[in-house]
Write a protein that holds these residues in place. Structure first.
Motif, PDB file in Angstrom:
ATOM      1  N   ASP A  21      42.735  32.861  36.908  1.00 11.56           N
ATOM      2  CA  ASP A  21      42.554  31.526  36.356  1.00 11.56           C
ATOM      3  C   ASP A  21      41.048  31.269  36.322  1.00 11.56           C
ATOM      4  O   ASP A  21      40.389  31.264  37.365  1.00 11.56           O
ATOM      5  CB  ASP A  21      43.258  30.511  37.249  1.00 11.56           C
ATOM      6  CG  ASP A  21      43.113  29.072  36.750  1.00 11.56           C
ATOM      7  OD1 ASP A  21      42.223  28.788  35.929  1.00 11.56           O
ATOM      8  OD2 ASP A  21      43.898  28.212  37.205  1.00 11.56           O
ATOM      9  N   ILE A  22      40.489  31.085  35.125  1.00  8.70           N
ATOM     10  CA  ILE A  22      39.049  30.865  35.005  1.00  8.70           C
ATOM     11  C   ILE A  22      38.760  29.466  34.469  1.00  8.70           C
ATOM     12  O   ILE A  22      37.724  29.231  33.849  1.00  8.70           O
ATOM     13  CB  ILE A  22      38.391  31.941  34.105  1.00  8.70           C
ATOM     14  CG1 ILE A  22      39.056  32.006  32.721  1.00  8.70           C
ATOM     15  CG2 ILE A  22      38.443  33.315  34.783  1.00  8.70           C
ATOM     16  CD1 ILE A  22      38.333  32.918  31.737  1.00  8.70           C
ATOM     17  N   SER A  23      39.683  28.533  34.728  1.00  7.74           N
ATOM     18  CA  SER A  23      39.453  27.157  34.287  1.00  7.74           C
ATOM     19  C   SER A  23      38.219  26.568  34.965  1.00  7.74           C
ATOM     20  O   SER A  23      37.538  25.705  34.404  1.00  7.74           O
ATOM     21  CB  SER A  23      40.689  26.290  34.561  1.00  7.74           C
ATOM     22  OG  SER A  23      41.052  26.342  35.937  1.00  7.74           O
ATOM     23  N   ASP A  24      37.938  27.016  36.191  1.00  6.08           N
ATOM     24  CA  ASP A  24      36.665  26.729  36.846  1.00  6.08           C
ATOM     25  C   ASP A  24      35.916  28.052  36.886  1.00  6.08           C
ATOM     26  O   ASP A  24      36.058  28.825  37.840  1.00  6.08           O
ATOM     27  CB  ASP A  24      36.894  26.189  38.261  1.00  6.08           C
ATOM     28  CG  ASP A  24      35.592  25.930  39.005  1.00  6.08           C
ATOM     29  OD1 ASP A  24      34.506  26.147  38.420  1.00  6.08           O
ATOM     30  OD2 ASP A  24      35.663  25.518  40.176  1.00  6.08           O
ATOM     31  N   PRO A  25      35.135  28.357  35.855  1.00  5.60           N
ATOM     32  CA  PRO A  25      34.572  29.706  35.739  1.00  5.60           C
ATOM     33  C   PRO A  25      33.596  30.079  36.847  1.00  5.60           C
ATOM     34  O   PRO A  25      33.344  31.263  37.062  1.00  5.60           O
ATOM     35  CB  PRO A  25      33.879  29.688  34.375  1.00  5.60           C
ATOM     36  CG  PRO A  25      33.638  28.249  34.083  1.00  5.60           C
ATOM     37  CD  PRO A  25      34.775  27.508  34.716  1.00  5.60           C
ATOM     38  N   ALA A  26      33.054  29.098  37.540  1.00  5.12           N
ATOM     39  CA  ALA A  26      32.174  29.413  38.666  1.00  5.12           C
ATOM     40  C   ALA A  26      32.976  29.842  39.885  1.00  5.12           C
ATOM     41  O   ALA A  26      32.421  30.443  40.819  1.00  5.12           O
ATOM     42  CB  ALA A  26      31.296  28.213  39.000  1.00  5.12           C
ATOM     43  N   ASN A  27      34.276  29.557  39.870  1.00  8.90           N
ATOM     44  CA  ASN A  27      35.146  29.896  40.992  1.00  8.90           C
ATOM     45  C   ASN A  27      36.492  30.422  40.484  1.00  8.90           C
ATOM     46  O   ASN A  27      37.530  29.765  40.641  1.00  8.90           O
ATOM     47  CB  ASN A  27      35.370  28.673  41.887  1.00  8.90           C
ATOM     48  CG  ASN A  27      34.090  28.163  42.500  1.00  8.90           C
ATOM     49  OD1 ASN A  27      33.567  28.742  43.443  1.00  8.90           O
ATOM     50  ND2 ASN A  27      33.580  27.062  41.946  1.00  8.90           N
ATOM     51  N   PRO A  28      36.499  31.581  39.846  1.00  8.21           N
ATOM     52  CA  PRO A  28      37.757  32.104  39.314  1.00  8.21           C
ATOM     53  C   PRO A  28      38.754  32.385  40.434  1.00  8.21           C
ATOM     54  O   PRO A  28      38.376  32.788  41.543  1.00  8.21           O
ATOM     55  CB  PRO A  28      37.333  33.390  38.602  1.00  8.21           C
ATOM     56  CG  PRO A  28      36.021  33.754  39.205  1.00  8.21           C
ATOM     57  CD  PRO A  28      35.357  32.477  39.593  1.00  8.21           C
ATOM     58  N   GLU A  29      40.024  32.175  40.128  1.00  6.82           N
ATOM     59  CA  GLU A  29      41.085  32.369  41.109  1.00  6.82           C
ATOM     60  C   GLU A  29      41.981  33.521  40.684  1.00  6.82           C
ATOM     61  O   GLU A  29      42.545  33.513  39.589  1.00  6.82           O
ATOM     62  CB  GLU A  29      41.927  31.094  41.249  1.00  6.82           C
ATOM     63  CG  GLU A  29      43.098  31.241  42.203  1.00  6.82           C
ATOM     64  CD  GLU A  29      44.018  30.031  42.190  1.00  6.82           C
ATOM     65  OE1 GLU A  29      45.039  30.063  42.919  1.00  6.82           O
ATOM     66  OE2 GLU A  29      43.738  29.063  41.454  1.00  6.82           O
ATOM     67  N   GLU A  30      42.109  34.518  41.545  1.00  9.06           N
ATOM     68  CA  GLU A  30      42.992  35.644  41.242  1.00  9.06           C
ATOM     69  C   GLU A  30      44.443  35.218  41.456  1.00  9.06           C
ATOM     70  O   GLU A  30      44.826  34.785  42.540  1.00  9.06           O
ATOM     71  CB  GLU A  30      42.664  36.834  42.137  1.00  9.06           C
ATOM     72  CG  GLU A  30      43.528  38.057  41.849  1.00  9.06           C
ATOM     73  CD  GLU A  30      43.162  39.259  42.699  1.00  9.06           C
ATOM     74  OE1 GLU A  30      44.030  39.711  43.475  1.00  9.06           O
ATOM     75  OE2 GLU A  30      41.997  39.726  42.598  1.00  9.06           O
ATOM     76  N   LEU A  31      45.245  35.362  40.399  1.00  6.49           N
ATOM     77  CA  LEU A  31      46.655  34.985  40.459  1.00  6.49           C
ATOM     78  C   LEU A  31      47.549  36.173  40.771  1.00  6.49           C
ATOM     79  O   LEU A  31      48.618  36.008  41.371  1.00  6.49           O
ATOM     80  CB  LEU A  31      47.090  34.357  39.137  1.00  6.49           C
ATOM     81  CG  LEU A  31      46.338  33.111  38.670  1.00  6.49           C
ATOM     82  CD1 LEU A  31      46.920  32.613  37.361  1.00  6.49           C
ATOM     83  CD2 LEU A  31      46.375  32.023  39.736  1.00  6.49           C
ATOM     84  N   ALA A  32      47.151  37.349  40.328  1.00  8.37           N
ATOM     85  CA  ALA A  32      47.996  38.529  40.536  1.00  8.37           C
ATOM     86  C   ALA A  32      47.162  39.790  40.413  1.00  8.37           C
ATOM     87  O   ALA A  32      46.167  39.825  39.675  1.00  8.37           O
ATOM     88  CB  ALA A  32      49.144  38.561  39.525  1.00  8.37           C
TER      89      ALA A  32
END
Length: 575
Positions: free
Chosen positions: A393-404
């Motif tokens: 999830d790169i909706s907050d590109p400064a803090n991407p979140e790994e989903l899988a």
């Protein structure tokens, strides 16, 4: 505006009219297929995994895998692309392409395999590593694995179950990567971008561009440092991955006159100019830099630049300290390009690490560096060779979140990851079996772990497909000489039979291609790459002059550095 189309409507009939080129013909399933042209595809309800497979904490695993074999040494299946509805995927199998019906992602079905593609004079067109889809057309680009014909072949795939060969455009260089956008094809030629207008009866190169057009200082750098590896065209911008020179942004509102907009690089020009000949191999293979693939987000405000790198030192235990040894896999850097003239680095999505006891060596190592990826909406779908596939999830590109994250490094080495139907499933290809020489590659489907609801409009100018099949005409070359052309032929190919069902897969019906002319382009590039290098995570492929091969065309110039003792990879059988 993006190249991919995610509208849920039925597949449109938009396409391209009047591509000049030789007649193309490809046959679908036929019991008379020669063994060398068959695809082995075995869908399974749940893909088997090896002992090294590592699902994420939520049990994320493949929905299905199709084994793909072209019965040749080396690469088995490389790039994959989806058509607008998300139902059909097209994937390269090097000697042609195959079509997968993903209506049921848990049971994908190969509905057509197309090989034996020939141009005028019966010349075989093969060596397809890169394929692209745009507005009802599929473009196949020949790599360094090509035979006597080098260039592109286009198909009308407005009906994905009945691909109709169109025409070809012949070049004098091999094409590592490409893009198709409206009436224009964008091709890599070593240091240069070649823009080809493919709409006229006789396609022609209308522009060339390289960083030397921005600053002449780039012309003096080694081709191993400044090499156009890939590109992505969206709206009126082209985004170029120029290895150690970084990611570049061009204005292509007039494709015949590309104009510099900005660039983001880990190295300045002066830093690259200070690289000595003996240091070039280290800069070419190890971080930083190594811009391998590039793509903006839908709005053009974010740019992802994926690096591809390894470790030269080699052993698990070597003499360099951790502080000195900077080699290893690269990740994907995210840049804010709200001001495209001044990109701002936000963060880097880190690569998976090789398993304990393995190395990140290019020759014989366990590759986990980034490869091809796709941004759809606020989500990034990425491939990492033996490091598997990831979704962020790169909706907050400064803090991407790994989903899988899923990997099976003993069985799969992933080339690409592409959204199928956003929020429902995505697909990925494993280009070779990493531990079994001659083993199959694979086409995978995965459940999309996101709630991606992206609905995206087509990118590129609308184009029209011809409604009638053209009659054979004479073949011309760029010198104006004319010679008769024979109708192109293709070897019929078996459609694979799923092991889950005793019935045959639907047969893809071959159609006669549109006859026409073959237009031959001449290179105007400044590419000076010579010699060969090999790619090998366990076996590899020989790389040649125009920057072609698994990720690293830049290595083709290393022979000029007098580093003949370097074995950068292992050759596959027969290569």
């Amino acid at each position: 505006m993006r190249r991919r189309e995610y509208l849920r409507s039925a597949v449109g009939a938009a396409g391209l009219a009047g591509i000049a080129g030789s007649a193309l013909t490809a046959a679908g399933s036929d019991d008379d297929a020669s063994p060398s042209s068959r695809t082995t595809a075995t869908p399974t309800a749940t893909a088997p995994v090896s002992d090294t497979a590592t699902p994420d904490g939520d049990g994320f695993e493949p929905l299905a895998r199709i084994d793909v074999s072209n019965e040749q040494a080396g690469y088995q299946t490389t790039e994959a692309v989806m058509e607008p509805s998300g139902r059909y995927a097209f994937a390269s199998r090097i000697d042609g392409f195959y079509v997968v019906d993903c209506a049921d992602p848990e049971n994908p079905e190969v509905v057509g395999t197309y090989t034996g593609i020939t141009a005028s004079g019966g010349r075989s067109i093969t060596g397809f590593y890169d394929i692209k889809y745009n507005r009802g057309r599929l473009m196949l680009a020949t790599s360094r694995a090509a035979g006597s014909f080098r260039g592109i072949a286009l198909y009308d795939v407005s009906d994905p179950t009945d691909p109709r060969p169109m025409k070809t455009y012949e070049t004098t260089y091999t094409i590592h990567n490409s893009d198709l956008h409206g009436e224009y094809a964008y091709l890599t030629d070593g240091r240069e971008l070649d823009v080809v207008h493919v709409a006229p009866d006789q396609p022609e190169s209308v522009a060339r561009w390289s960083p030397a057009d921005y600053d002449a200082g780039y012309a003096g750098l080694s081709g191993n440092l400044v090499n156009l590896h890939d590109m992505y065209v969206q709206g009126e911008r082209a985004y170029l991955a120029y290895w150690d020179a970084g990611g570049w942004i061009l204005d292509v509102s007039d494709p015949a006159s590309p104009a510099y907009v900005g660039h983001a690089s880990e190295y300045s020009l002066s830093e690259l100019q200070d690289v000595s000949g003996s240091e070039t191999i280290e800069y070419a293979l190890e971080p930083e830099g190594n811009a391998h693939y590039v793509q903006p987000d839908d709005d053009g405000d974010l740019l992802a630049v994926g690096g591809e790198s390894w470790n030269l030192e080699g052993g698990v235990d070597d003499e360099e300290s951790d502080e000195e040894d900077l080699g290893g896999p690269s990740g994907i850097i995210l840049y804010d390009i709200g001001d495209p003239a001044s990109p701002e680095r936000l963060t880097e999505i880190e690569p998976p690490e090789p398993p304990e006891g393995e190395t990140a060596r290019r020759n014989g190592g366990f590759w986990t560096t980034s490869h091809n990826f796709e941004i759809v909406g606020d989500y990034l779908y990425s491939s990492w060779y033996r490091g598997g596939v990831k979704v962020h999830d790169i909706s907050d590109p400064a803090n991407p979140e790994e989903l899988a994250h899923w990997m099976d490094g003993d069985r799969a080495s992933f080339w690409t990851a592409q959204a199928g139907v956003p929020g429902e499933f995505f697909v990925a290809t494993s280009f070779r079996h990493p531990t079994e020489r001659g083993g199959p590659g694979g086409f995978y489907t995965f459940q999309d772990p996101s709630d991606n609801g992206a609905t995206v409009t087509p990118s590129g100018a609308e184009v029209d497909l011809p409604t009638d099949t053209a009659q054979p005409v004479e073949t011309t070359t760029s010198s104006g000489t004319v010679a008769p052309t024979d109708a192109a032929t293709a070897s019929p190919t078996d459609s694979p039979t799923p092991t889950e069902s005793p019935t045959d897969s639907p047969t893809a019906t071959a159609t006669s291609g549109m006859a026409g002319e073959t237009v031959t382009a001449t290179t105007g590039g400044t590419g000076d790459l010579t010699g060969t290098a090999t790619d090998g995570s366990t076996g590899g492929a020989t790389d040649t002059t125009s920057g072609d091969g698994s990720g690293l065309g830049v290595l083709s110039g290393l022979a000029a550095l007098g580093i003949g003792a370097w074995r950068l990879g292992e050759r596959d059988d027969g290569e």
